[in-house]
Design a protein around this motif. Structure first.
Motif, short mmCIF file in Angstrom:
data_model
loop_
_atom_site.label_atom_id
_atom_site.label_comp_id
_atom_site.label_asym_id
_atom_site.label_seq_id
_atom_site.Cartn_x
_atom_site.Cartn_y
_atom_site.Cartn_z
N SER A 175 0.85 -1.19 0.00
CA SER A 175 0.00 0.00 0.00
C SER A 175 0.88 1.24 0.00
O SER A 175 1.88 1.31 0.71
CB SER A 175 -0.91 0.00 1.24
OG SER A 175 -1.58 1.25 1.37
N ALA A 176 0.54 2.22 -0.83
CA ALA A 176 1.28 3.48 -0.83
C ALA A 176 0.88 4.31 0.37
O ALA A 176 -0.15 4.07 1.02
CB ALA A 176 1.03 4.24 -2.13
N GLU A 177 1.69 5.31 0.67
CA GLU A 177 1.39 6.19 1.79
C GLU A 177 0.20 7.08 1.46
O GLU A 177 0.16 7.73 0.42
CB GLU A 177 2.61 7.05 2.12
CG GLU A 177 2.45 7.91 3.35
CD GLU A 177 3.70 8.68 3.69
OE1 GLU A 177 3.65 9.51 4.61
OE2 GLU A 177 4.73 8.45 3.02
N ILE A 178 -0.77 7.10 2.34
CA ILE A 178 -1.99 7.86 2.13
C ILE A 178 -2.09 8.93 3.21
O ILE A 178 -1.87 8.64 4.40
CB ILE A 178 -3.24 6.95 2.16
CG1 ILE A 178 -3.13 5.90 1.04
CG2 ILE A 178 -4.51 7.76 1.99
CD1 ILE A 178 -4.27 4.90 1.05
N ALA A 179 -2.39 10.15 2.81
CA ALA A 179 -2.47 11.25 3.77
C ALA A 179 -3.59 11.00 4.76
O ALA A 179 -4.64 10.44 4.40
CB ALA A 179 -2.69 12.57 3.03
N PRO A 180 -3.41 11.39 6.02
CA PRO A 180 -4.46 11.21 7.02
C PRO A 180 -5.75 11.92 6.62
O PRO A 180 -5.73 13.04 6.12
CB PRO A 180 -3.85 11.83 8.29
CG PRO A 180 -2.38 11.79 8.06
CD PRO A 180 -2.18 11.96 6.59
N GLY A 181 -6.86 11.25 6.83
CA GLY A 181 -8.15 11.83 6.51
C GLY A 181 -8.62 11.59 5.10
O GLY A 181 -9.76 11.94 4.77
N LYS B 79 -10.62 7.19 2.88
CA LYS B 79 -11.88 6.74 2.32
C LYS B 79 -12.05 7.14 0.86
O LYS B 79 -12.87 6.55 0.15
CB LYS B 79 -13.04 7.29 3.15
CG LYS B 79 -13.10 6.74 4.58
CD LYS B 79 -14.30 7.28 5.32
CE LYS B 79 -14.38 6.70 6.73
NZ LYS B 79 -15.55 7.20 7.47
N VAL B 80 -11.31 8.12 0.41
CA VAL B 80 -11.48 8.62 -0.96
C VAL B 80 -10.25 8.39 -1.83
O VAL B 80 -10.31 8.61 -3.04
CB VAL B 80 -11.82 10.13 -0.94
CG1 VAL B 80 -13.16 10.35 -0.27
CG2 VAL B 80 -10.73 10.92 -0.24
N VAL B 81 -9.15 7.97 -1.25
CA VAL B 81 -7.92 7.77 -2.01
C VAL B 81 -7.47 6.32 -1.87
O VAL B 81 -7.45 5.76 -0.77
CB VAL B 81 -6.79 8.71 -1.51
CG1 VAL B 81 -5.49 8.41 -2.26
CG2 VAL B 81 -7.19 10.16 -1.71
N ARG B 82 -7.14 5.71 -3.01
CA ARG B 82 -6.57 4.36 -3.02
C ARG B 82 -5.30 4.38 -3.86
O ARG B 82 -5.30 4.93 -4.96
CB ARG B 82 -7.56 3.34 -3.58
CG ARG B 82 -8.82 3.15 -2.76
CD ARG B 82 -9.58 1.91 -3.21
NE ARG B 82 -9.85 1.93 -4.64
CZ ARG B 82 -10.22 0.86 -5.34
NH1 ARG B 82 -10.34 -0.31 -4.74
NH2 ARG B 82 -10.45 0.95 -6.63
N SER B 83 -4.26 3.78 -3.34
CA SER B 83 -2.99 3.83 -4.04
C SER B 83 -2.11 2.67 -3.59
O SER B 83 -2.07 2.34 -2.40
CB SER B 83 -2.28 5.17 -3.76
OG SER B 83 -1.02 5.22 -4.40
N SER C 202 -2.97 4.02 8.64
CA SER C 202 -3.54 4.70 7.47
C SER C 202 -3.35 3.91 6.17
O SER C 202 -3.87 4.32 5.13
CB SER C 202 -2.91 6.09 7.32
OG SER C 202 -1.51 5.98 7.13
N ALA C 203 -2.60 2.82 6.20
CA ALA C 203 -2.39 2.03 4.99
C ALA C 203 -3.67 1.29 4.60
O ALA C 203 -4.50 0.96 5.44
CB ALA C 203 -1.25 1.03 5.20
N MET C 204 -3.83 1.02 3.31
CA MET C 204 -4.99 0.29 2.83
C MET C 204 -4.93 -1.16 3.30
O MET C 204 -3.84 -1.72 3.51
CB MET C 204 -5.06 0.32 1.30
CG MET C 204 -5.33 1.69 0.71
SD MET C 204 -5.76 1.57 -1.05
CE MET C 204 -4.40 0.64 -1.70
N ASP C 205 -6.10 -1.78 3.44
CA ASP C 205 -6.12 -3.19 3.82
C ASP C 205 -5.83 -4.06 2.60
O ASP C 205 -5.82 -3.60 1.45
CB ASP C 205 -7.45 -3.56 4.46
CG ASP C 205 -8.65 -3.24 3.57
OD1 ASP C 205 -8.53 -3.42 2.34
OD2 ASP C 205 -9.69 -2.80 4.09
#
Length: 456
Positions: free
Chosen positions: A333-339, A342-346, A370-373
């Motif tokens: 999973s790529a790094e996703i900004a906090p918050g 729910k709207v960003v997948r990477s 914060s990483a995607m499952d």
């Protein structure tokens, strides 16, 4: 040397040289008194600027050199001595005098240290977790005078290694071996090396940096996986699939000619027997691409040890695949900004140009809330990679059979899925659940035996 002339006429003063000089200066004052006033103002302004620069330099040196203990001594000198003299309290006067004496004694300890030549070498910038790191520091007195004893600090990550430097004669060289353990996988900064000058009580302290910061990569622990393991398909040209194409190397059948078919695929013997044009049909050959998916969501691991085992398992499989020249993709999973979860997948694909680059990348991965499952990561992997034939998923003991079943549905049905459940408290097991081959890894060495069983 060109002679300099000075002329004064009607309150006019000028300086000039002969015609060989390219530029001259001409200054005119309203009166001689005004010229004298301007000269005084100029000298005073210049003096103030020099004094200001000296004060700022002294203030900067004081702020950098005086420690909290030193400031306490300064406060005692400023407050205790006048208070003791005014109130006739001998105790305050003595305390202030002792503090002043300590400051005076501390000043000589800051002298020197600028004549050092410091060389810090780190022979290996990449080691395996659990090993010891060996470095060397060489200090030389390059001056013509004796250098007092001092101290050198070597920052290693969040810790500091202290080295005592003895009294050094002119030209003397001091060598010290620095050894420290590399306990955990990661990237730590070593340096910059600093020479420290301080007095016995630590009232004054002067630091100077010498060497640059060096990065030390601590690779995850890996085990050797035989090239016959991990379910690799060993067909040199690729694995024939069920998809039928007009041109390939795996022959499937003969069919009637259709407009647009290439003449070089016409089967002339069948054409002669049937009296109609017949062409060869082939099965599509596909290279065996292996995808390694590493879970990064903290909820998918019960302990930090499980996560480290998963990273090591991915590193072991990846290194073996790279050495065998296999097509490989390592996905996290790529790094996703906090918050924005729910709207960003990477997803992120790690470098697999070499074993070294892959292990370097694995040094930096960390579990995060914060990483995607895995469910989302596998879905995006199936969209990004259309030619995968086998997927290894490294996760922790928190993964349930129901979650594994959902993950299986996210991947194509013709792709083999192997789940590596890392649980240090469990015994090594191999089982199949809902089309997923599950390998329970208690310790990293279990990976080799379990993969051999999976191949069998």
């Amino acid at each position: 040397m060109t002679p300099k002339t000075s002329n004064k006429l009607s309150g006019v003063e000028s300086t000039a040289t002969d015609s060989a000089v390219e530029s001259t200066t001409f200054t005119q004052y309203a009166s001689e008194n005004m010229g004298l006033f301007v000269g005084i103002v100029t000298r005073v302004t210049t003096g103030l600027l020099v004094a200001r620069k000296a004060i700022l330099k002294a203030a900067k040196w004081t702020y950098a050199s005086v420690t909290p203990i030193g400031w306490l001594c300064v406060a005692l000198v400023i407050a205790a001595i006048p208070l003791g003299l005014i109130l006739h309290w001998i105790e305050f006067t003595v305390a202030g005098g002792v503090a002043l004496l300590l400051l005076v004694i501390a000043v000589p300890f800051l002298l020197g240290g600028k004549s050092y030549s410091v060389d810090f070498s780190l022979p290996e910038d990449r080691v395996v977790a659990g090993s010891d790191v060996h470095a060397q520091i060489v200090v030389k007195n390059v001056s013509a005078r004796i250098e007092l004893p001092g101290q050198i600090d070597v920052p290693i990550g969040k810790s500091i290694k202290d080295i005592s430097v003895p009294l050094m004669l002119p030209g003397q060289v001091f060598t010290e071996d620095v050894q420290f353990p590399a306990l955990r996988r990661g990237v730590i900064e070593v340096g910059p090396v600093m020479t420290i000058r301080t007095d016995p009580i630590g009232a004054l302290r002067h630091e100077r940096e010498w060497a640059d910061v060096k990065e030390l990569y601590i690779h995850p622990l890996t085990v050797s996986v035989p090239s016959t393991s991990a379910g690799f398909i060993r067909d040199l040209e690729g694995n024939p699939t069920a998809n039928l194409v007009d041109s390939d190397i795996s022959f499937h059948a003969i069919r009637h000619y259709a407009p647009g078919d290439g003449q070089r695929h016409i089967h002339w013997k069948s054409t002669a027997k049937t009296g109609e044009l017949m062409v060869r049909q082939f099965e599509e050959s596909r290279r065996s691409r292996m995808a390694l998916i590493l879970a990064l969501n903290s909820s998918e691991f019960a302990t930090e040890e499980e996560f480290e085992t998963a990273v090591s398992a991915v590193g072991s499989l990846g290194v073996r695949a790279i050495r065998d020249g296999r097509d490989l993709s390592v996905i996290t999973s790529a790094e996703i900004a906090p918050g924005t979860k729910k709207v960003v997948r990477s997803i992120r694909s790690l470098s697999v140009l070499s074993s070294r680059s892959l292990l370097d990348e694995l040094c930096r991965v960390e579990a995060s809330d914060s990483a995607m499952d895995l469910n989302q990561v596998c879905a995006m992997t199936a969209q990004a990679l259309s030619d995968i034939s086998i997927v290894f998923i490294a996760c922790g003991s928190s993964m349930t059979p129901k979650q594994l079943q959902h993950i299986r549905l996210r991947l194509p049905q013709d792709v083999a899925v192997v789940a590596l459940l890392c649980d240090p408290g469990d015994e090594p097991r191999y089982r199949i659940f809902s089309g997923v081959s599950v390998l329970n890894i208690g310790i990293l060495d279990d990976l080799r035996a379990l993969l051999s069983r999976y191949n069998g």
